[in-house]
Motif scaffolding. Structure first.
Motif, mmCIF file in Angstrom:
data_model
loop_
_atom_site.group_PDB
_atom_site.id
_atom_site.type_symbol
_atom_site.label_atom_id
_atom_site.label_comp_id
_atom_site.label_asym_id
_atom_site.label_seq_id
_atom_site.Cartn_x
_atom_site.Cartn_y
_atom_site.Cartn_z
ATOM 1 N N SER A 86 6.748 15.275 -33.475
ATOM 2 C CA SER A 86 6.418 13.864 -33.624
ATOM 3 C C SER A 86 5.202 13.610 -34.325
ATOM 4 O O SER A 86 4.333 14.398 -34.716
ATOM 5 C CB SER A 86 6.163 13.349 -31.886
ATOM 6 O OG SER A 86 4.921 13.695 -31.808
ATOM 7 N N GLY A 254 10.192 8.071 -27.031
ATOM 8 C CA GLY A 254 9.885 9.519 -26.647
ATOM 9 C C GLY A 254 10.617 10.429 -27.279
ATOM 10 O O GLY A 254 11.758 10.353 -28.063
ATOM 11 N N THR A 255 9.890 11.888 -27.408
ATOM 12 C CA THR A 255 10.397 13.064 -27.984
ATOM 13 C C THR A 255 11.753 13.856 -27.063
ATOM 14 O O THR A 255 11.622 13.729 -25.807
ATOM 15 C CB THR A 255 9.547 13.870 -28.342
ATOM 16 O OG1 THR A 255 8.539 13.315 -29.194
ATOM 17 C CG2 THR A 255 9.970 15.194 -28.992
ATOM 18 N N LEU A 296 8.547 6.890 -21.583
ATOM 19 C CA LEU A 296 8.417 7.932 -22.495
ATOM 20 C C LEU A 296 8.039 7.433 -23.695
ATOM 21 O O LEU A 296 8.781 6.530 -24.326
ATOM 22 C CB LEU A 296 9.815 8.700 -22.545
ATOM 23 C CG LEU A 296 10.132 9.402 -21.126
ATOM 24 C CD1 LEU A 296 11.446 10.090 -21.277
ATOM 25 C CD2 LEU A 296 9.069 10.138 -20.680
ATOM 26 N N GLU A 332 0.720 10.099 -25.578
ATOM 27 C CA GLU A 332 2.274 10.486 -25.515
ATOM 28 C C GLU A 332 2.617 10.754 -24.062
ATOM 29 O O GLU A 332 2.097 11.748 -23.526
ATOM 30 C CB GLU A 332 2.432 11.616 -26.562
ATOM 31 C CG GLU A 332 3.928 12.182 -26.556
ATOM 32 C CD GLU A 332 4.375 13.214 -27.634
ATOM 33 O OE1 GLU A 332 5.506 13.246 -27.754
ATOM 34 O OE2 GLU A 332 3.540 13.631 -28.181
ATOM 35 N N PHE A 334 5.915 12.554 -22.097
ATOM 36 C CA PHE A 334 6.817 13.206 -22.193
ATOM 37 C C PHE A 334 7.635 14.199 -20.939
ATOM 38 O O PHE A 334 6.974 14.174 -20.041
ATOM 39 C CB PHE A 334 6.958 13.918 -23.229
ATOM 40 C CG PHE A 334 5.691 15.007 -23.202
ATOM 41 C CD1 PHE A 334 5.913 16.259 -22.865
ATOM 42 C CD2 PHE A 334 4.322 14.529 -23.559
ATOM 43 C CE1 PHE A 334 4.843 17.157 -22.411
ATOM 44 C CE2 PHE A 334 3.386 15.608 -23.370
ATOM 45 C CZ PHE A 334 3.706 16.958 -22.860
#
Length: 774
Positions: A86, A254-255, A296, A332, A334
């Motif tokens: 990311s 989100g990843t 996310l 971030e 996740f």
């Protein structure tokens, strides 16, 4: 097709093309391969004259290849890999050595620079590549030239500067699949004969390519806004100032950390709604008011201000100054477990500030000796905070083996069968802190023994005054599963520091790095060199949670990493510069290799993996036998293995043994203009995503070696049309044309609990672009 066959085919094609046209246009400059001027050795030189394995691309080549980000750039640079998990979590890999840790206490191994200013801290280093003059990637230990963090290589982005000499303006718009839209523009405005302003920027959006099976934004999207303002002032012929402000803001979805242990399900009903494919849709959620209801995704901003000053004292001496301030702020959120039930939910809240100042004096009287020397100061302060949330009920049911694989259970069922005393929401937060004050003194000199033989020697001394800190807090009381009692609140992942306070410890470090290079030029078109270089990564004071609640933070001193590198290289331009060749062989040995490992609590911590070594080859070739055809290729071989330490015999993570790139640009006149066709193909061999190579002997619960990406190749195509004497052009493009399925990463936090997660690679993208040059 194997990489050896591809290389053979490419070599044959280049030879045939060159043989048919090598002398047909002997005096036509249009058949010459572009010659770049680089500043890797702190002075302007042709790449041929730089005794370093360096890959440099100018703005035209960057545009021709459609390079907008680091991961695309790395496909065409032998010995260089970039993992774009990311924008907030990239991995830069040089000759097998990875730099990707987000801990505030860690030091980079691969330095990334903007105009000589380090932007190497992982969470702030991945930026959009736009409005560049060129990119220089120098492989091997470059500490004497670039300073801290250039243990095994350095990347320098040379940005386009404001120019008082001419007005210039350009713009480009692109659209494509997955809702892709991009607009970029640049205006260079002379204000006077001595002052100019340049403004450039890029806006880019693309929907996610991994389906969100629970609704909402699909995963792994792109949402970027980047801009730059550059000022140039030349009050006299001897004095020049460039002031540059950079800004970037990223807000992708989100990843896709996807579990292959538990299938995607509807958490309310337990119904299976997806499959266990590595590249198919995922069911991931943020839940229960985590961080005030954050969803996310990533929210990251990076900004920096740089002042470049150059003063020509006389015909022999010049003084350069680089002053800079930079900061990044990122959050971030996740889903670390990779499936629908709210087992784990993590965030990373990272912040960094840095300031630096360098003064360098260059000497060149046109004679046998050229040299530079200087001093620099670097300050950095930052922290990485990790809030986490877990559901004790889901955790207990999974740990007891009741959560049947692969379909699991619905959340209501899990809640009903779990002990009533367990909490649905338990929250903890831990953080690491780092501050660095670093002082450098450096010098480098080249002396021509004869017209054909020169020697170069460089040295840098670095002194660091640093501190590392750690804190941990239980946000809503202790964990029942962690063993909390009426009098002691315990955590599940981490134990709290006393009162949640920061505990810190200071330390100092110093060391020398150096290089010695011999260069021999049998003629004006050939350069041979041999070098020895010592690289060093400063020691690190790693931090860890207390063993018991309220106890002392565990500080572990990891010794300085050291690499000794030996290299032989050759460069040549032939046939009126219709053909350029570069190649180098190298061997390096590594001491005190620091790697990241997952502990049993799911924390990523640093560990000393001992010795390591690598032997490799890197080659580049570009040929332009006739004016309408240019072909190029690169090949990198790197056998990097751990020595007698923790992972003896294992391959380095994110480091393929072989990598290949091939490409061409063919132009044809027609319809009152010119068509340009650019196909490229890149290929790499197998890679592991962790230093343990996913071997069962290194893992308590995961007994399957599936966290690996096998060899794969990517084909890209571009075709464009530019009308004669018109300021516009159109282009069609496709990347990953055959929709190759691959993964970017595997393992991750879930691996510590036997539920590794996988991140899908990008699928086929295609689109159209329209550009104007005013």
């Amino acid at each position: 097709m194997t990489h050896s066959k591809l290389l053979l085919l490419a070599t044959a094609a280049m030879s045939a093309a060159f043989a048919t046209g090598a002398y047909a246009e002997a005096n036509d400059s249009a058949t010459q391969v572009e010659e770049l001027i680089v500043t890797a050795q702190k002075r302007e030189q042709k790449t041929l004259d730089v005794p370093i394995a360096i890959t440099a691309y100018g703005s035209d080549m960057i545009d021709k290849l459609g390079i907008q980000e680091f991961d695309a750039l790395s496909l065409y640079v032998p010995g260089f890999e970039v993992q774009n998990q990311s924008p907030n979590n990239p991995g830069f890999v040089m000759r097998g050595i990875t730099s990707d840790s987000g801990e505030a206490t860690n030091e980079p191994r691969v330095s990334v620079f903007q105009d000589g200013v380090s932007i190497s801290k992982s969470r702030g280093s991945y930026i959009e590549l736009f409005d560049l003059q060129r990119v220089e990637i120098a492989k091997g230990p470059q500490s004497t030239l670039y300073g801290r963090g250039a243990l095994i290589g350095a990347v320098n982005l040379v940005q386009a500067k404001a120019n008082p000499a001419a007005w210039d303006a350009r713009s480009k718009a692109e659209v494509g699949n997955y809702g892709y839209a991009m607009f970029e523009g640049m205006v260079n405005m002379p204000v006077s004969d001595t002052f100019a302003v340049r403004v450039s920027g890029r806006l880019k959006k693309r929907d996610g390519y991994v389906k969100n099976l629970l609704g909402g934004a699909d995963f792994n999207s792109t949402d970027t806004a980047a801009g730059r303002i550059a000022l140039n002032w030349r009050p006299t012929d001897k004095l020049n100032f460039d002031l540059i402000y950079n800004y970037e803001h990223d807000r992708p979805s989100g990843t896709s950390f996807k579990s292959l242990t538990y299938a995607p399900t509807d958490p309310a009903t337990g119904k299976v709604i997806g499959d266990l494919g590595r590249n198919s849709g995922a069911a991931l959620t943020a839940s229960d008011g985590f961080l005030g209801g954050k969803q996310l995704g990533i929210n990251r901003s990076v900004r920096g201000l740089t002042l470049l000053s150059d003063y020509k004292i006389n015909d022999t001496l010049s003084l350069s100054s680089i002053s800079a301030y930079r900061r990044f702020d990122s959050l971030e959120v996740f889903d670390a477990d990779g499936f629908a039930l709210p087992l784990f939910l993590f965030a990373e809240d990272a912040h960094g500030r840095q300031a630096s100042q360098e003064f360098r004096l260059n000497y060149d009287n046109g004679g046998k000796l050229t040299a530079f020397g200087g001093v620099s100061y670097f300050w950095e302060d930052g922290y990485q905070k990790v809030p986490l949330q877990f559901n004790e009920k889901v955790y207990a049911v999974m740990a007891a083996g009741v959560l049947a694989k692969p379909n699991g259970l619905s959340l209501p069922t899990v809640t009903a069968i779990a002990p009533a005393a367990l909490k649905s929401v338990h929250r903890e937060t831990y953080a690491n802190y780092g501050e660095t004050n670093s002082y450098d003194a450096f010098a480098d000199a080249t002396y021509k023994l004869t017209d054909k033989l020169e020697l170069t020697a460089g040295v840098r001394y670095t002194y660091d005054d640093k501190s590392s800190g750690y804190s941990a807090v239980l946000e809503n009381g202790g964990s029942v599963l962690g063993g909390s009692t009426a009098t002691v609140a315990r955590g599940l992942f981490v134990q709290p520091t006393a009162g949640g306070a920061i505990q810190s410890k200071g330390f100092t470090d110093s060391g020398l790095t150096y290089r010695v290079v011999g260069r021999y030029t049998p003629d004006d078109h050939t350069s041979l060199y041999a070098s020895y270089a010592r690289g060093r990564r400063p020691k690190v004071l790693s931090v860890g949670a207390p063993a018991t609640p309220g106890g002392a933070v565990r500080f572990t001193e990891l010794p300085a990493e050291q690499v000794d590198s030996y290299e032989l290289g050759a460069k040549s331009d032939l046939f009126e510069r219709r053909l350029t060749l570069e190649g180098s062989v190298y061997h390096y040995s590594y001491q005190n290799f620091q790697t990241s490992v997952l502990n049993s609590a799911g924390q990523i911590v640093s560990a000393n993996a001992g010795e390591a070594a690598a032997t490799g080859f890197e080659g580049q070739i570009t040929a332009k036998p006739v004016s309408h055809l240019e072909v190029f290729g690169t090949y990198g071989y790197n056998r990097a293995r751990f020595g007698n330490g923790l992972f003896k015999g294992n391959s380095f993570r994110l480091a393929p043994d072989h990598s290949v790139s091939l490409g061409a640009t063919w132009t044809v006149d027609g319809l009152g203009g010119a068509f340009a066709f650019t196909p490229t193909y890149t290929w790499q061999s197998k890679v592991f995503f962790d230093s343990n190579n996913d071997l069962p002997k290194f893992q308590a619960t995961d007994k399957i070696q599936d966290e690996v990406q096998g060899a794969y190749g990517l084909a890209n195509f571009k075709i464009g049309y530019t009308p004669a004497n018109q300021p516009w052009a159109v282009e069609a493009f496709v990347t990953n044309a055959f929709d190759q399925k691959y993964i970017k990463d595997a393992g991750n936090t879930g691996d510590a609990f036997g539920i590794a997660t996988f991140i899908a690679g990008t699928p086929r993208y295609y689109g159209l672009s329209f550009s104007l040059h005013y």
